[in-house]
Design an enzyme around this catalytic site. Structure first.
Site, PDB file in Angstrom:
ATOM      1  N   ARG A 180     -18.768  27.152  19.592  1.00  0.00           N
ATOM      2  CA  ARG A 180     -18.348  25.796  19.248  1.00  0.00           C
ATOM      3  C   ARG A 180     -19.415  24.788  19.702  1.00  0.00           C
ATOM      4  NH1 ARG A 180     -13.797  24.790  24.054  1.00  0.00           N
ATOM      5  NH2 ARG A 180     -15.201  23.523  25.350  1.00  0.00           N
ATOM      6  N   GLU A 236     -22.279  22.550  20.683  1.00  0.00           N
ATOM      7  CA  GLU A 236     -23.727  22.528  20.450  1.00  0.00           C
ATOM      8  C   GLU A 236     -24.448  23.666  21.173  1.00  0.00           C
ATOM      9  OE1 GLU A 236     -25.568  18.728  20.367  1.00  0.00           O
ATOM     10  OE2 GLU A 236     -27.461  19.464  21.153  1.00  0.00           O
ATOM     11  N   ASP A 237     -24.234  23.768  22.470  1.00  0.00           N
ATOM     12  CA  ASP A 237     -25.054  24.718  23.232  1.00  0.00           C
ATOM     13  C   ASP A 237     -24.664  26.173  22.955  1.00  0.00           C
ATOM     14  OD1 ASP A 237     -27.189  25.106  25.146  1.00  0.00           O
ATOM     15  OD2 ASP A 237     -25.638  25.870  26.478  1.00  0.00           O
ATOM     16  N   SER A 238     -23.367  26.486  22.950  1.00  0.00           N
ATOM     17  CA  SER A 238     -22.972  27.875  22.671  1.00  0.00           C
ATOM     18  C   SER A 238     -23.357  28.249  21.237  1.00  0.00           C
ATOM     19  CB  SER A 238     -21.472  28.076  22.900  1.00  0.00           C
ATOM     20  OG  SER A 238     -20.707  27.218  22.091  1.00  0.00           O
ATOM     21  N   ASP A 271     -22.517  18.527  27.056  1.00  0.00           N
ATOM     22  CA  ASP A 271     -23.475  17.548  27.588  1.00  0.00           C
ATOM     23  C   ASP A 271     -24.185  18.105  28.814  1.00  0.00           C
ATOM     24  OD1 ASP A 271     -22.418  15.368  25.795  1.00  0.00           O
ATOM     25  OD2 ASP A 271     -20.623  15.810  26.972  1.00  0.00           O
ATOM     26  N   TYR A 279     -12.277  25.410  19.928  1.00  0.00           N
ATOM     27  CA  TYR A 279     -11.257  24.404  20.209  1.00  0.00           C
ATOM     28  C   TYR A 279      -9.935  24.933  19.640  1.00  0.00           C
ATOM     29  CZ  TYR A 279     -15.654  21.818  20.488  1.00  0.00           C
ATOM     30  OH  TYR A 279     -16.927  21.436  20.803  1.00  0.00           O
TER      31      TYR A 279
HETATM   32  O1  TRH Z   1     -18.001  22.535  25.525  1.00  0.00           O
HETATM   33  P1  TRH Z   1     -18.402  22.165  24.170  1.00  0.00           P
HETATM   34  O2  TRH Z   1     -17.330  21.988  23.208  1.00  0.00           O
HETATM   35  O3  TRH Z   1     -19.278  20.871  24.225  1.00  0.00           O
HETATM   36  C1  TRH Z   1     -19.209  19.828  23.262  1.00  0.00           C
HETATM   37  C2  TRH Z   1     -20.360  19.771  22.355  1.00  0.00           C
HETATM   38  O4  TRH Z   1     -21.565  19.752  23.039  1.00  0.00           O
HETATM   39  C3  TRH Z   1     -20.257  18.542  21.503  1.00  0.00           C
HETATM   40  O5  TRH Z   1     -21.349  18.461  20.631  1.00  0.00           O
HETATM   41  C4  TRH Z   1     -20.233  17.364  22.390  1.00  0.00           C
HETATM   42  O6  TRH Z   1     -20.182  16.213  21.653  1.00  0.00           O
HETATM   43  C5  TRH Z   1     -19.039  17.493  23.257  1.00  0.00           C
HETATM   44  O7  TRH Z   1     -19.145  18.683  24.024  1.00  0.00           O
HETATM   45  C6  TRH Z   1     -18.919  16.332  24.175  1.00  0.00           C
HETATM   46  O8  TRH Z   1     -19.375  23.303  23.572  1.00  0.00           O
HETATM   47  P2  TRH Z   1     -20.881  23.702  23.913  1.00  0.00           P
HETATM   48  O9  TRH Z   1     -21.834  22.667  23.468  1.00  0.00           O
HETATM   49  O10 TRH Z   1     -21.052  25.034  23.362  1.00  0.00           O
HETATM   50  O11 TRH Z   1     -20.940  23.790  25.487  1.00  0.00           O
HETATM   51  C7  TRH Z   1     -20.326  24.808  26.205  1.00  0.00           C
HETATM   52  C8  TRH Z   1     -21.165  25.196  27.398  1.00  0.00           C
HETATM   53  O12 TRH Z   1     -20.412  26.026  28.256  1.00  0.00           O
HETATM   54  C9  TRH Z   1     -22.422  25.974  27.029  1.00  0.00           C
HETATM   55  O13 TRH Z   1     -23.498  25.570  27.843  1.00  0.00           O
HETATM   56  C10 TRH Z   1     -22.059  27.409  27.363  1.00  0.00           C
HETATM   57  C11 TRH Z   1     -21.158  27.199  28.537  1.00  0.00           C
HETATM   58  N1  TRH Z   1     -20.215  28.309  28.843  1.00  0.00           N
HETATM   59  C12 TRH Z   1     -20.318  28.944  30.062  1.00  0.00           C
HETATM   60  O14 TRH Z   1     -21.189  28.621  30.873  1.00  0.00           O
HETATM   61  N2  TRH Z   1     -19.425  29.937  30.364  1.00  0.00           N
HETATM   62  C13 TRH Z   1     -18.451  30.332  29.504  1.00  0.00           C
HETATM   63  O15 TRH Z   1     -17.657  31.239  29.815  1.00  0.00           O
HETATM   64  C14 TRH Z   1     -18.385  29.689  28.241  1.00  0.00           C
HETATM   65  C15 TRH Z   1     -17.341  30.101  27.242  1.00  0.00           C
HETATM   66  C16 TRH Z   1     -19.270  28.675  27.932  1.00  0.00           C
END
Ligand code: TRH
Length: 377
Positions: free
Chosen positions: A271, A273-275, A17, A193
């Site tokens: 995993r 959305e953003d990554s 988010d 996860y």
């Molecule tokens: O953290 P997430 O599992 O977020 C999830 C999803 O967005 C999901 O759809 C949502 O419903 C839930 O949260 C509440 O995965 P996501 O989306 O990839 O977000 C991870 C963020 O962390 C992304 O912006 C990349 C960042 N990141 C770093 O900044 N440094 C790191 O070392 C890593 C591994 C990730």
């Protein structure tokens, strides 16, 4: 006059988010010259992505974005010209009143979760609910024409191309994280996860004839890594080797550095959305651990994406990558599909490059939002 945007973000769990809204806020400021206030209820999660954040402050400026802590007890503020509620978060009722009281009615949008499902095209841009006379609209990110597109900063692919062509820059970056790449080793980043399929995947790599080096930023998958290694308390910097596989735990890096990590790797497990989107911009093959939803709704999203993504692949490559993704998301034995994917690694690498270019040929999400606003006024 500068157009003012308010973006509201509640951190449900994890980092997606805040990851998406922070990226969007920065891009709107840097590329579209608008003023952005980003309201976030959990600044500690934000701090992980952007270590300059001071969680104790109610108001601060970061990279041109006014970051505001979204307090439980809301204090009245003037509403902005454009209001974005990220991922259906509920705005403070006093703020909704402020929207309705505005002389010029603001544009109110819900920025939805990313999905490759077809219905998204039909719903993108449609009116949603109304508060008094203020109309809310759906804004859906997506992979196809007729959706709001994907977040992609200007020049991102060119920066990535330069970095991927610069072996020395990659070495400096990896060394900064304590990573020494063994000659010939294939590099994998692993952000996921909890997953019961991990041990079988690692076992398959450990018994391979070529070396593998897996980089695991600290996070939820670490427990499975520890169980596989038989070691408790693996922290950032820890490294473990079994056969052809080296597993190394990395610190959770700032958001921009995470891009560089993805760009360095031959294969990225991501995993949420953003990554997931960033791995696509890396132009390298990927494995998606989708965020689990009730009644397995997420599996439909997984299939919808696979249908789009695998178009144009040979049958064996399509089967390999689809099988791999389904197995990973079911937490099952990865051996067979991982071996099949490795056999098709060239085709999958070429496909990842062309998928990335195809996606980049569409307008990015921030530009699409700005255009939506311009058309609306
Ligand atoms: O953290 P997430 O599992 O977020 C999830 C999803 O967005 C999901 O759809 C949502 O419903 C839930 O949260 C509440 O995965 P996501 O989306 O990839 O977000 C991870 C963020 O962390 C992304 O912006 C990349 C960042 N990141 C770093 O900044 N440094 C790191 O070392 C890593 C591994 C990730």
């Amino acid at each position: 006059m500068t157009v003012r945007w308010d973006i509201f973000c509640t951190v449900v769990d994890n980092f997606g988010d805040i990851g998406v809204t922070w990226r969007l806020a920065r891009q709107l400021v840097a590329e579209h010259g608008v003023a952005v206030r980003l309201w976030v209820d959990d600044l500690r999660a934000f701090e992980r992505l952007c270590p300059e954040i001071d969680p104790a402050l109610s108001e601060q400026w970061q990279q041109g974005v006014q970051v505001r802590h979204w307090p439980k007890d809301w204090l009245p503020v003037e509403a902005a010209d454009v209001v974005i509620a990220a991922f259906a978060c509920q705005l403070p009722s006093a703020y909704m009143d402020a929207m309705a009281e505005r002389q010029v009615t603001p544009l109110w949008m819900n920025l939805d979760y990313l999905s490759a499902e077809d219905w998204v095209i039909g719903c993108h841009g449609l009116p949603s609910v109304k508060y008094k006379h203020v109309q809310k609209y759906f804004f859906f990110p997506g992979f196809q024409e007729g959706t709001g597109g994907l977040l992609r900063e200007a020049g991102l692919l060119e920066r990535r191309r330069q970095f991927q062509q610069d072996g020395a820059a990659q070495q400096v970056f990896l060394r900064g994280l304590g990573v020494e790449r063994e000659p010939g080793a294939r590099l994998i980043s692993l952000f996921a996860y909890e997953n019961a399929g991990l041990a079988s995947w690692f076992d398959t790599m450990a018994t391979d004839t070529r070396p593998w080096h897996v980089l695991v930023p600290e996070g939820r998958i670490l427990g499975d890594v520890e169980r596989w290694a038989g070691i408790d308390g693996l922290g950032a910097g820890a490294s473990y080797r079994r056969g052809a596989l080296t597993v190394q735990v990395l610190p959770f890096v700032r958001q921009d550095e995470y891009d560089h990590l993805l760009w360095c790797c031959d294969f990225n497990a991501v995993r949420g959305e953003d990554s997931f989107v960033r791995a696509q911009w890396a132009g390298r093959p990927l494995l998606w651990h989708i965020y689990q939803q009730e009644e397995d709704v997420h599996l439909e999203k997984l299939e919808a994406f696979l249908k789009l993504y695998t178009e144009g692949l040979s049958e064996p490559a399509e089967k390999a990558i689809s099988g791999l993704w389904r197995t990973w998301n079911a937490g099952q034995d990865m051996a067979e599909h991982w071996k099949a994917a490795c056999e098709k690694d060239r085709e999958l690498a070429e496909h990842a490059r062309s998928w990335c270019l195809e996606q980049a040929s569409r307008a990015d999400l921030a530009t699409a939002l700005v255009k939506f606003y311009r058309n609306w006024i």
